[in-house]
Design an enzyme around this catalytic site. Structure first.
Site, short mmCIF file in Angstrom:
data_model
loop_
_atom_site.label_atom_id
_atom_site.label_comp_id
_atom_site.label_asym_id
_atom_site.label_seq_id
_atom_site.Cartn_x
_atom_site.Cartn_y
_atom_site.Cartn_z
N HIS A 149 -54.43 27.99 23.70
CA HIS A 149 -53.39 27.42 24.56
C HIS A 149 -52.45 28.55 24.97
CE1 HIS A 149 -50.44 24.87 26.36
NE2 HIS A 149 -49.52 25.18 25.46
N HIS A 204 -45.24 23.45 31.75
CA HIS A 204 -44.42 22.60 30.88
C HIS A 204 -43.36 23.37 30.09
CE1 HIS A 204 -48.05 23.69 28.55
NE2 HIS A 204 -47.21 23.81 27.55
N ASP A 228 -50.07 19.96 25.54
CA ASP A 228 -48.74 20.38 25.08
C ASP A 228 -47.55 19.77 25.81
OD1 ASP A 228 -47.14 21.80 23.31
OD2 ASP A 228 -47.00 23.54 24.61
N ASP A 270 -49.47 29.60 27.28
CA ASP A 270 -48.36 29.22 28.16
C ASP A 270 -48.13 30.29 29.22
OD1 ASP A 270 -47.34 26.80 26.76
OD2 ASP A 270 -47.01 28.22 25.12
#
Length: 929
Positions: free
Chosen positions: A50, A422, A174, A52
C-alpha cells in the site's frame, strides 16, 4: 442517478472509464485460478504493497526513498524488487494499485525490461487493481474528480498493457469510511467487486459474529442491479496475519523466517505451519464461504521482495503438504480477482446494504469525522484546480488543439489525480506534504493557463491578445484590474447551461464604465472591500474597493465584458454604508429576510407567506485534549469535542453594517477578532450568500478549537437531515442512528457528523419547506438538534490524534501565527419539490464557477467589439435542464472523450427523469454532434 443519455462519441457515466474495443490479447488464467478446490478451505495469499501518494513524505520523497527519518519507504525499489522476484518464479503473483507511482517507475525502464513486465501482466502474475491514479478518498472527493483520476490511471494502463492491464476490482483498503456513490461508480466502471478494511467497530463486530463480512452493496436506487457490487471487508485489516510479515527493509523487525533445514536446531516448519492452519480455520469463521483472503503486505512493503516470496513459497509448500495427512487447508498465491472466482463457485447468497459506511469509528471515542474539514484551504484549492482542469480541457477541444497541448494539460490531470488521494484532499498529511501538494497544484494550473490563453485567443479571433490571470481574487487582489485602465474581461463557462454571475473585481479607481459583449453599457457599482478581507495576511494589494457588475455567460462558452477607466464619474454607483441600530428587512426575489437591531438574522418570510425563524451564528467546539482516560484527542483524522455543546460567540458585541448598492444589499458582521462575514442578498434570486473570513484561530489558552457555522430554524425535522455523496446522490441521515445496526452513542457530536461535498439540507414535510446549505469545499456537517444545520469551517488542534501522522493539525498560515481562510455558503428556502430540481444545478454552478481572464486593450469599445468575437458557445443551444456535460476533452489522435449524464435522481424529479433532446457540440470550425 438516472439512465445516461447516449450520443455519438460518448463515454457514458455508466461506463465511467472509456473502454473502446481492444485488439485481442491473450491474458493467461484471467483470474480463473485453477488452484481453487471447492472441497477445501482455500486460503488466498494476496501479495501487495500500500503506497500512499503522499502522507508523511511527499510523492517524490516516497518514490525515490528520501527523508527516511519520517518513514522508511522507497517505491522505486519496491517495484524493482517485486518484478525481479516475479520473474524468478511463474507461480508468484502480486497486485499493484497506484498508477501514479507505477507510471513514474515505468518511464525509467529500458524497452527490454518493459517487455518482461508486459509478459508478467499478460501471464497474470502482476495484476493491476483499482488502477486509478491513486486510491482516492471517499468523503471529500467530488465524483467528477474521482471519475477523472480513475480515467487517467486506466488510460495509462490500457495504453501500456492493453486488455490485460484493465483492472476489474476496486481496492479501497485505507480510506476512512466508504461512500455509496463510490460503490455506484465502481459498478458503472464494470468492476466486479470492491475490497476494503475500515468500517465502524460496532458494525464490524456484528458482521463478524453473523458471518456478514461480505455483502452485495446497492450503489444507487436509480440504476437497479447495474449499480450493485460485491463487497469484501477485511477482518484482519490490510496487513498479513500476526506472525507472517517478512518485511526486512522496514524499521520494524520482521517475523521469524521459515527454517526448513531439518538439521538446524532452529527448524520451525511444523510450528509455523500449525500456527498458520489454526489461524486460517479460525479466520474462516468470519466468512460465509470456504474462501478466505490474506493480504500479504502493508504500507510500503516489499522493498526486499525476496524475503517475502521466499518465505511464502515455503509456507505454501509445507501447508499444502499437510493435505496428505487429512488437512483441508489449501493455500496458494492469489489476487482479488481469483478470490472472487472462488466466491462465485461457492454460490452463496449474500445480504445487501443500501446505505454507506459513514461515519467511521475505530473505537468508542475515535470518530474519524475531523478529516471531513481538515486543511480547509487545501480543500478549497483542490476545487479551484478541478475547475481549472475542466476549463483547460474544454477550451483545448473547442479551439481544435488536436493533441498539441497534451504536455501542458497532462501535468494538471495527474496532479489533480494525486489530490484525490485519501491523505491529500482528506487533509491528513504532514504539513510539509500539504505545502508540497499546494505548490505542485499551483505549478500545474499555471501550465494549463497557457492553454487557456492560446485557446481563448483563437476563439476570440486575436492571437496577439495576452490573456492574464488573477490568482488572488479569493482575497480580492488582482494586479491587472488594479493597474490597468482598459481591460477586456472574459468569463468562460464550463457548465452546459447558461449562467448569470455577479463579478467582483478589485480596483483602485472609482471611475469605471462596464460594457457587455455587444458594446452596451451595463450597470455597475463600486463597493468597499470588507475590512476583514483587507486585513488578510497574504493579501498584497492597494485596492480598497471592488467593481461589481452582473454578467451573462452562455453554456460551454464565454462572454467578454469591457472595462473603461477614467470615464465620467457619474456613471459609477458607490455603495452606501449604514451602521445598523434598528431591526430591518431585505427583500430578495420572493422572500423577505429579517434582521434584528444588532444586524443578526432573525426570520424569513417565504413566498407563500409562511414565516420561519432563521438565525445563524458562528460557534466553536473545544477540541478534546490528550488528558482523559481514553487518550483520544481531536486531530487531523478524529473530531472529538470537549463537551456536547459548542461555545457561542458573544452576540451582544456583534458589530454590523448595512451596505446598499443599486442591486445588492449586504450585511457585514464582525463576530469576533478572528471571525467575520458578509451576508449578501440579491433582488433577482432567492439565494442568500454568506461570505466569511475565519482565523487565525487563537490557541493562547492552550485549547484547540473547531469552528462551525450553525443555522437554526423552527422547522420540524424529526432527527432527519440530508447530505450529498461526493456531490452526486443525496442521502438521508438520521441523528444517533445507523440503518444496519443499533448504534451505541459515545460521541453525540462527532458520531453524527457526515461528509458534505456540495450541500446539506433539512425538511419540514408537513409544511413542505426545505432549507439547503451549499458550500464551496468539502466539510463536515450535521443537524445536531432539530431544525438546525451546521458545517465545520476551520479547525486548529494542539495534539496529534495517534493515527500515524505524528503531528498536530496546527496550520501556521503565511506568518506562522495560524491559517486564515475565506469561504462561502449559500442558503435557500424552497418547497421540497423545487429544491430537488434547483439545488443540484446550483451545486454544479458553484463547482464550475466561470473562469476569468483579463487582456489589456486599446482603442474604443466599438472597435474592439467589431474586430473580436465577444460571445461564443460550443453548443447550438444550452443542454436540457436534466442533462449535464461531465467531460469534454481531447482523447487520442483526433478522437474526443465526451460524457453526458442525467442530472437528477428519480425521486428528485419525475418530470425531468427522461429526455430525448438531440445535442450538438460545436468546436472552432467543426461540429462534434
Amino acid at each position: 442517478m438516472a439512465f445516461p443519455l447516449a450520443v455519438v462519441l460518448l463515454a457514458l457515466i455508466g461506463s465511467a472509464v472509456c473502454r473502446p474495443q481492444l485488439a485481442p490479447t491473450t491474458c493467461v488464467d484471467n483470474g480463473q485460478c485453477k488452484q481453487i478446490d471447492p472441497t477445501q478451505l482455500n486460503v488466498h495469499l494476496v501479495p501487495h504493497t500500500h503506497d500512499d501518494v503522499g502522507w508523511l513524505k511527499t510523492v517524490d520523497q516516497y518514490f525515490y526513498g528520501t527523508r527516511n527519518g519520517d518513514q522508511r519507504a522507497g517505491v522505486q525499489y519496491i517495484i524493482d524488487s517485486v518484478v525481479e522476484q516475479l520473474l524468478k518464479n511463474e507461480t508468484r503473483k502480486f497486485i499493484y494499485v497506484e498508477t501514479a507511482f507505477f507510471w513514474k517507475w515505468w518511464q525509467l525502464q529500458t524497452p527490454e525490461h518493459q517487455e518482461r513486465v508486459k509478459k508478467l501482466v499478460n501471464d497474470g502474475q502482476l495484476e493491476f487493481i483499482n488502477g486509478g491514479w491513486c486510491m482516492n478518498d471517499e468523503a471529500a472527493a467530488h465524483y467528477q474528480s474521482i471519475v477523472d483520476q480513475m480515467t487517467w490511471g486506466h488510460r495509462r494502463l490500457q495504453d501500456t498493457f492493453g486488455e490485460c492491464g484493465i483492472p476489474r476490482i476496486g481496492w479501497q483498503i485505507d480510506p476512512f469510511g466508504h461512500s455509496r456513490e463510490q460503490a455506484s461508480l465502481f459498478a458503472q466502471m464494470a468492476f466486479d467487486a470492491v475490497f476494503f478494511y475500515r468500517i465502524d467497530y460496532e458494525d464490524h463486530n456484528i458482521r463478524v459474529k453473523e458471518k456478514r463480512m461480505e455483502l452485495l452493496w446497492q450503489g444507487t436506487d436509480d440504476l437497479g442491479k447495474a449499480s450493485d457490487i460485491f463487497t469484501h471487508i477485511m477482518e484482519m485489516g490490510y496487513g498479513p496475519p500476526p506472525g507472517f510479515s517478512w518485511e526486512t527493509a522496514r524499521d520494524n523487525p520482521s517475523d521469524d523466517a521459515i527454517i526448513d533445514d531439518p538439521e538446524s536446531e532452529d527448524y520451525n516448519v511444523d510450528k509455523i505451519v500449525d500456527k498458520f492452519i489454526t489461524y486460517a480455520k479460525q479466520y474462516s469463521n468470519y466468512y460465509a464461504t470456504n474462501n478466505v483472503l490474506f493480504p500479504m503486505g502493508t504500507d510500503f512493503c516489499y522493498e526486499d521482495a525476496n524475503a517475502w516470496f521466499k518465505n511464502m513459497d515455503k509456507l505454501i509448500k509445507y501447508v499444502n503438504a499437510k493435505k496428505v495427512n487429512g488437512s483441508n487447508v489449501n493455500v496458494f498465491y492469489s489476487t482479488p480477482t481469483c478470490y472472487l472466482n472462488g466466491i462465485h463457485q461457492a454460490n452463496h447468497t449474500f445480504t445487501t446494504k443500501s446505505d454507506d459506511f459513514f461515519p467511521y469509528a475505530s473505537y468508542y471515542h475515535s470518530y474519524w469525522t475531523g478529516y471531513f474539514t481538515s486543511r480547509p484551504a487545501l480543500k478549497r484549492y483542490e476545487k479551484v484546480g478541478n475547475n481549472a482542469l475542466q476549463v483547460c480541457k474544454q477550451l483545448d477541444v473547442l479551439s481544435l488543439g488536436n493533441g498539441k497541448n497534451e504536455d501542458k494539460i497532462t501535468p494538471l490531470r495527474e496532479w489533480l489525480g494525486v489530490m484525490q488521494h485519501h491523505d491529500a484532499i482528506a487533509g491528513t498529511e504532514k504539513q510539509h506534504v500539504s505545502d508540497n501538494y499546494a505548490l505542485k497544484l499551483y505549478k500545474t494550473i499555471e501550465k494549463c493557463q497557457s492553454v487557456v490563453d492560446e485557446s481563448l485567443n483563437i476563439l476570440i479571433g486575436d492571437k496577439n491578445l495576452n490573456q492574464l490571470f488573477c490568482n488572488q481574487l479569493n482575497v480580492s487582489a488582482c494586479a491587472v484590474t488594479e493597474g490597468t485602465d482598459n481591460i477586456a474581461v472574459t468569463l468562460y463557462n464550463a457548465f452546459g447551461h447558461n449562467i448569470n454571475r455577479v463579478v467582483r473585481l478589485p480596483v483602485t479607481s472609482k471611475a469605471y464604465k462596464v460594457f457587455d459583449p455587444k458594446g452596451n453599457a451595463v450597470k455597475s457599482d463600486i463597493v468597499a472591500i470588507p475590512e476583514s478581507v483587507l486585513s488578510l495576511k497574504e493579501r498584497k494589494s492597494k485596492a480598497k474597493d471592488e467593481l461589481v457588475f452582473e454578467a451573462q455567460v452562455p453554456a460551454l462558452g464565454f462572454s467578454t465584458y469591457l472595462l473603461k477607466a477614467n470615464s465620467v464619474q457619474k456613471s459609477i454607483n458607490e455603495a452606501k454604508i449604514t451602521k445598523i441600530s434598528d431591526a430591518f428587512t431585505i427583500k430578495s426575489k420572493s422572500l423577505n429576510i429579517r434582521f434584528d437591531k444588532t444586524g443578526a438574522l432573525n426570520s424569513i418570510e417565504l413566498k407563500n407567506g409562511k414565516v420561519v425563524d432563521f438565525k445563524q451564528n458562528f460557534e466553536f467546539y473545544k477540541a478534546k485534549d490528550n488528558n482523559d482516560d481514553f487518550h483520544q484527542p481531536s486531530g487531523a483524522y478524529v473530531f472529538r469535542s470537549d463537551g456536547d455543546s459548542p461555545q457561542l460567540y458573544n452576540t451582544t458585541t456583534l458589530q454590523a453594517d448595512l451596505v446598499e448598492t443599486s442591486d445588492v444589499k449586504e450585511v457585514r458582521q464582525k463576530v469576533s477578532e478572528y471571525v467575520s462575514q458578509v451576508i449578501r442578498i440579491l433582488p433577482n434570486n432567492d439565494m442568500i450568500e454568506f461570505d466569511f473570513v475565519v482565523g487565525p484561530i487563537p490557541v493562547d489558552d492552550k485549547i484547540g478549537k473547531e469552528i462551525i457555522s450553525r443555522w437554526e430554524t423552527n422547522l420540524t425535522t424529526n432527527g432527519l437531515f440530508y447530505t450529498d455523496a461526493n456531490g452526486r446522490q443525496l442521502l438521508e441521515r438520521k441523528r444517533d442512528f445507523r440503518p444496519t445496526w443499533k448504534l451505541t452513542v459515545y460521541e453525540e457530536i462527532a458520531g453524527n457528523y457526515y461528509p458534505v461535498n456540495s450541500r446539506i439540507a433539512i425538511r419540514d414535510e408537513k409544511q413542505d419547506i426545505q432549507m439547503t446549505v451549499l458550500n464551496d469545499r468539502s466539510q463536515g456537517g450535521s443537524s445536531i438538534k432539530d431544525g438546525s444545520v451546521e458545517l465545520m469551517v476551520h479547525r486548529r488542534d494542539l495534539y496529534d490524534d495517534h493515527f500515524g501522522v505524528a503531528e498536530a493539525l496546527n496550520e501556521p498560515g503565511v506568518d506562522g501565527k495560524g491559517l486564515q481562510i475565506r469561504g462561502k455558503f449559500w442558503v435557500l428556502f424552497t418547497s421540497i419539490a423545487e429544491a430537488a430540481e434547483a439545488h443540484r444545478e446550483m451545486a454544479y454552478d458553484i463547482l464550475l464557477e466561470p473562469s476569468l481572464t483579463f487582456a489589456k486593450i486599446s482603442g474604443s469599445v466599438e472597435e474592439y467589439v467589431k474586430s473580436h468575437k465577444t460571445q461564443y458557445s460550443g453548443l447550438t443551444k444550452e443542454l436540457p435542464k436534466n442533462v449535464h456535460l461531465l467531460t469534454l476533452e481531447q482523447w487520442k489522435g483526433s478522437s474526443y472523450l465526451i460524457r453526458l449524464e442525467h442530472f437528477y435522481q428519480q425521486k428528485e424529479s419525475q418530470s425531468l427523469f427522461s429526455s430525448q433532446t438531440p445535442i450538438r457540440i460545436v468546436s472552432n470550425r467543426k461540429e462534434l454532434s
